[in-house]
Design a protein around this motif. Structure first.
Motif, PDB file in Angstrom:
ATOM      1  N   HIS A 191       0.786  -1.224   0.000  1.00  0.00           N
ATOM      2  CA  HIS A 191       0.000   0.000   0.000  1.00  0.00           C
ATOM      3  C   HIS A 191       0.818   1.275   0.000  1.00  0.00           C
ATOM      4  O   HIS A 191       0.318   2.335   0.245  1.00  0.00           O
ATOM      5  CB  HIS A 191      -0.933   0.016   1.206  1.00  0.00           C
ATOM      6  CG  HIS A 191      -0.216   0.007   2.511  1.00  0.00           C
ATOM      7  ND1 HIS A 191       0.210   1.158   3.094  1.00  0.00           N
ATOM      8  CD2 HIS A 191       0.147  -1.021   3.296  1.00  0.00           C
ATOM      9  CE1 HIS A 191       0.816   0.836   4.226  1.00  0.00           C
ATOM     10  NE2 HIS A 191       0.787  -0.456   4.363  1.00  0.00           N
ATOM     11  N   ARG A 228      -1.241  -4.144  -6.648  1.00  0.00           N
ATOM     12  CA  ARG A 228      -2.262  -3.841  -5.646  1.00  0.00           C
ATOM     13  C   ARG A 228      -3.073  -5.099  -5.419  1.00  0.00           C
ATOM     14  O   ARG A 228      -3.627  -5.669  -6.361  1.00  0.00           O
ATOM     15  CB  ARG A 228      -3.148  -2.688  -6.112  1.00  0.00           C
ATOM     16  CG  ARG A 228      -2.337  -1.451  -6.446  1.00  0.00           C
ATOM     17  CD  ARG A 228      -3.211  -0.262  -6.783  1.00  0.00           C
ATOM     18  NE  ARG A 228      -3.930   0.191  -5.595  1.00  0.00           N
ATOM     19  CZ  ARG A 228      -5.236   0.072  -5.427  1.00  0.00           C
ATOM     20  NH1 ARG A 228      -5.980  -0.503  -6.352  1.00  0.00           N
ATOM     21  NH2 ARG A 228      -5.836   0.481  -4.333  1.00  0.00           N
ATOM     22  N   LEU A 236      -5.855   4.297  -2.133  1.00  0.00           N
ATOM     23  CA  LEU A 236      -6.976   3.564  -2.730  1.00  0.00           C
ATOM     24  C   LEU A 236      -7.324   4.219  -4.060  1.00  0.00           C
ATOM     25  O   LEU A 236      -7.112   5.423  -4.246  1.00  0.00           O
ATOM     26  CB  LEU A 236      -8.203   3.599  -1.811  1.00  0.00           C
ATOM     27  CG  LEU A 236      -8.067   2.944  -0.431  1.00  0.00           C
ATOM     28  CD1 LEU A 236      -9.382   3.072   0.326  1.00  0.00           C
ATOM     29  CD2 LEU A 236      -7.659   1.479  -0.543  1.00  0.00           C
ATOM     30  N   LYS A 267      -9.415   8.705  -6.535  1.00  0.00           N
ATOM     31  CA  LYS A 267      -8.385   8.054  -5.725  1.00  0.00           C
ATOM     32  C   LYS A 267      -8.226   8.838  -4.431  1.00  0.00           C
ATOM     33  O   LYS A 267      -8.750   9.958  -4.288  1.00  0.00           O
ATOM     34  CB  LYS A 267      -7.048   7.995  -6.470  1.00  0.00           C
ATOM     35  CG  LYS A 267      -6.438   9.362  -6.710  1.00  0.00           C
ATOM     36  CD  LYS A 267      -5.087   9.259  -7.385  1.00  0.00           C
ATOM     37  CE  LYS A 267      -4.501  10.648  -7.626  1.00  0.00           C
ATOM     38  NZ  LYS A 267      -3.191  10.623  -8.273  1.00  0.00           N
ATOM     39  N   TRP A 322     -13.401   3.215  -0.789  1.00  0.00           N
ATOM     40  CA  TRP A 322     -13.145   1.873  -0.274  1.00  0.00           C
ATOM     41  C   TRP A 322     -14.128   0.872  -0.877  1.00  0.00           C
ATOM     42  O   TRP A 322     -13.759  -0.208  -1.312  1.00  0.00           O
ATOM     43  CB  TRP A 322     -13.244   1.873   1.251  1.00  0.00           C
ATOM     44  CG  TRP A 322     -13.260   0.498   1.856  1.00  0.00           C
ATOM     45  CD1 TRP A 322     -14.319  -0.125   2.430  1.00  0.00           C
ATOM     46  CD2 TRP A 322     -12.164  -0.414   1.925  1.00  0.00           C
ATOM     47  NE1 TRP A 322     -13.966  -1.381   2.851  1.00  0.00           N
ATOM     48  CE2 TRP A 322     -12.646  -1.581   2.552  1.00  0.00           C
ATOM     49  CE3 TRP A 322     -10.837  -0.369   1.508  1.00  0.00           C
ATOM     50  CZ2 TRP A 322     -11.836  -2.691   2.777  1.00  0.00           C
ATOM     51  CZ3 TRP A 322     -10.022  -1.480   1.740  1.00  0.00           C
ATOM     52  CH2 TRP A 322     -10.522  -2.622   2.359  1.00  0.00           C
ATOM     53  N   ASP A 344     -13.008   0.200  -4.512  1.00  0.00           N
ATOM     54  CA  ASP A 344     -11.647  -0.221  -4.864  1.00  0.00           C
ATOM     55  C   ASP A 344     -11.642  -1.748  -4.932  1.00  0.00           C
ATOM     56  O   ASP A 344     -11.474  -2.431  -3.917  1.00  0.00           O
ATOM     57  CB  ASP A 344     -10.638   0.284  -3.819  1.00  0.00           C
ATOM     58  CG  ASP A 344      -9.195  -0.016  -4.243  1.00  0.00           C
ATOM     59  OD1 ASP A 344      -8.967  -1.022  -4.963  1.00  0.00           O
ATOM     60  OD2 ASP A 344      -8.302   0.758  -3.859  1.00  0.00           O
ATOM     61  N   ALA A 404      -8.220  -3.561  -3.598  1.00  0.00           N
ATOM     62  CA  ALA A 404      -7.970  -3.585  -2.152  1.00  0.00           C
ATOM     63  C   ALA A 404      -9.120  -4.249  -1.395  1.00  0.00           C
ATOM     64  O   ALA A 404      -8.920  -4.853  -0.350  1.00  0.00           O
ATOM     65  CB  ALA A 404      -7.772  -2.168  -1.645  1.00  0.00           C
ATOM     66  N   ASN A 405     -10.332  -4.146  -1.941  1.00  0.00           N
ATOM     67  CA  ASN A 405     -11.515  -4.595  -1.207  1.00  0.00           C
ATOM     68  C   ASN A 405     -12.414  -5.484  -2.090  1.00  0.00           C
ATOM     69  O   ASN A 405     -13.574  -5.154  -2.344  1.00  0.00           O
ATOM     70  CB  ASN A 405     -12.291  -3.339  -0.735  1.00  0.00           C
ATOM     71  CG  ASN A 405     -13.551  -3.689   0.031  1.00  0.00           C
ATOM     72  OD1 ASN A 405     -13.672  -4.767   0.619  1.00  0.00           O
ATOM     73  ND2 ASN A 405     -14.509  -2.766   0.020  1.00  0.00           N
TER      74      ASN A 405
END
Ligand code: SF4
Length: 413
Positions: A173, A179, A192, A200, A238, A241, A244-245
């Motif tokens: 990160h 990523r 993110l 972003k 979040w 993304d 990441a998620n």
């Protein structure tokens, strides 16, 4: 996006701007800036090949803003180290050992100060004298920065990332190109991106537990509802993304951390998130259009007095009140005019911008040079009181700036 780069000539010497296209991804603050004034965003992020090689318009340095950066940088460094060491709070024996290894709060703050000062290298708006002045001011505030950082850390709870090597966690990160999904634990300074929404952001602290995700954002200024909007923006970020998620872990609490207090809100529910998402989509479309306009529109207003590019903004100088008689003694103001007769070794009469009448007597510091006939824009001069002078008296102080005008003012080509 436009093809060729557009030039904007403000009429200020060496300040021809090559305007940027709309960015691939927008941040919360860049969207806000365009919405305040599209020209401000464009001029702030343009390149200035005749002036310097740095990014954007050279920054005017406010010591208070730099102080905030120092607190932020110190926090970032310490939280990263605590997270990497698997600490759950700043008060544990492990955390105390981590802080000792870093040299202690004051050393971290002093090193952050040195790094911030090094970033001023090459900035044509920071003279050697001003730089020394800023360094002294900030060095005096290191104890204050230490207390600020310490207070914030005492309120922070971290979740160790068990089973994940610290170095790997950082690589995921901290700007690395790969990523991947973030697992349970705390992450400092997480970048993110939601490609589909074209947004972003960089979150100060993201903590993933078994059932939800909490976000903490540190602010050094006053409380502002905008800060909560920024956190809601991060919530959407979040949620969208997908790298990441990927499992769409739901948001929990959103916290703005100020020096003395935290403000925590619950994450927006699904319908609120949807509303914010739709709003972001239309804001991004509008921002694209505003930045691609030729030239981007200038929106004048009270915000202009704090604008970092007002020296090169024709709309600002056209819209301002050019009569300094209403400025109170010991107040600061901007002025555009033409250098008239020299009055003394360190004072000159300044005429109005058309050269038709004397407006004020300007006192300058030793070393500063003016020449009769020069067209000047002066930022942050101080009105003084001198009953011995028949007229307005002002001083060009070490924090004032002067810009020489050349040729035609304003326009694109
Ligand atoms: S001075 Fe005002 S109008 Fe000009 S760029 Fe700045 S914010 Fe926009």
């Amino acid at each position: 996006m436009s093809g060729g780069q557009r030039a904007f000539d403000s009429g200020v010497e060496r300040s021809r701007a090559l305007l940027p296209d709309a960015p691939e991804l927008w941040t919360y603050s860049s969207l806000r800036e365009v919405e305040t004034c599209a020209l401000r965003y464009a001029l702030s992020s343009a390149s200035y090949p005749d002036l310097w090689d740095g990014y954007g318009y050279p920054r005017f340095v406010h010591p208070s803003a730099l102080f905030g950066d120092i607190v932020h940088d110190s926090l970032e460094r310490i939280v990263r180290a605590l997270v990497a060491a698997g600490c759950s709070a700043a008060s544990t024996p492990e955390a105390v050992a981590v802080l000792r290894a870093l040299g202690g709060y004051s050393v971290v703050a002093t090193e952050a100060l040195e790094q911030r000062m090094a970033m001023l290298d090459g900035n044509p708006r920071v003279s050697a004298t001003r730089r020394e002045q800023i360094q002294r001011l900030l060095a005096d505030r290191v104890p204050e920065a230490r207390v600020d950082v310490q207070t914030r850390l005492s309120r922070l709870t971290l979740v160790p990332r068990r089973g994940r090597p610290a170095a790997l966690g950082l690589a995921l990160h901290s700007g690395g190109h790969t990523r991947t999904a973030l697992g349970p634990g705390s992450y400092a300074e997480v970048s993110l991106r939601a490609n589909e929404l074209r947004i972003k952001g960089r979150l100060d602290l993201l903590t993933i537990s078994a059932s939800h995700v909490d976000i903490v954002d540190h602010k050094t200024g006053r409380e502002d509802p905008d800060h909560l909007d920024q956190l809601r923006f991060y919530g959407v970020l979040w949620e969208n993304d997908l790298a990441a998620n990927p499992s769409r872990m739901p948001m929990g609490e959103l916290t703005v951390a100020y020096p003395a207090t935290d403000i925590t809100i619950q994450s927006p529910d699904a319908s609120e998130l949807d509303r914010i998402t739709q709003s972001i989509k239309s804001r991004v479309r509008a921002a694209d259009e505003q930045i691609e306009a030729d030239p981007p529109v200038a929106t004048t207003g009270p915000h202009c007095v704090q604008c970092p590019v007002r020296s090169i903004c024709p709309a600002y100088w056209d819209s301002m009140n050019h009569d300094p008689t209403s400025v109170a003694p010991n107040s600061w103001f901007d002025f555009e005019g033409i250098v008239g007769d020299q009055n003394g070794a360190k004072s000159w009469w300044l005429l109005d911008r058309f050269g038709s009448r004397r407006v004020l007597l300007l006192r300058i510091a030793s070393g500063a040079e003016l020449a009769q006939g020069q067209r000047l824009r002066l930022l942050g001069i101080r009105r003084d009181h001198d009953p011995g002078v028949d007229g307005i008296v002002a001083t060009l102080t070490t924090t004032s700036e002067s810009f020489i005008l050349s040729g035609e003012i304003a326009g694109t080509r």
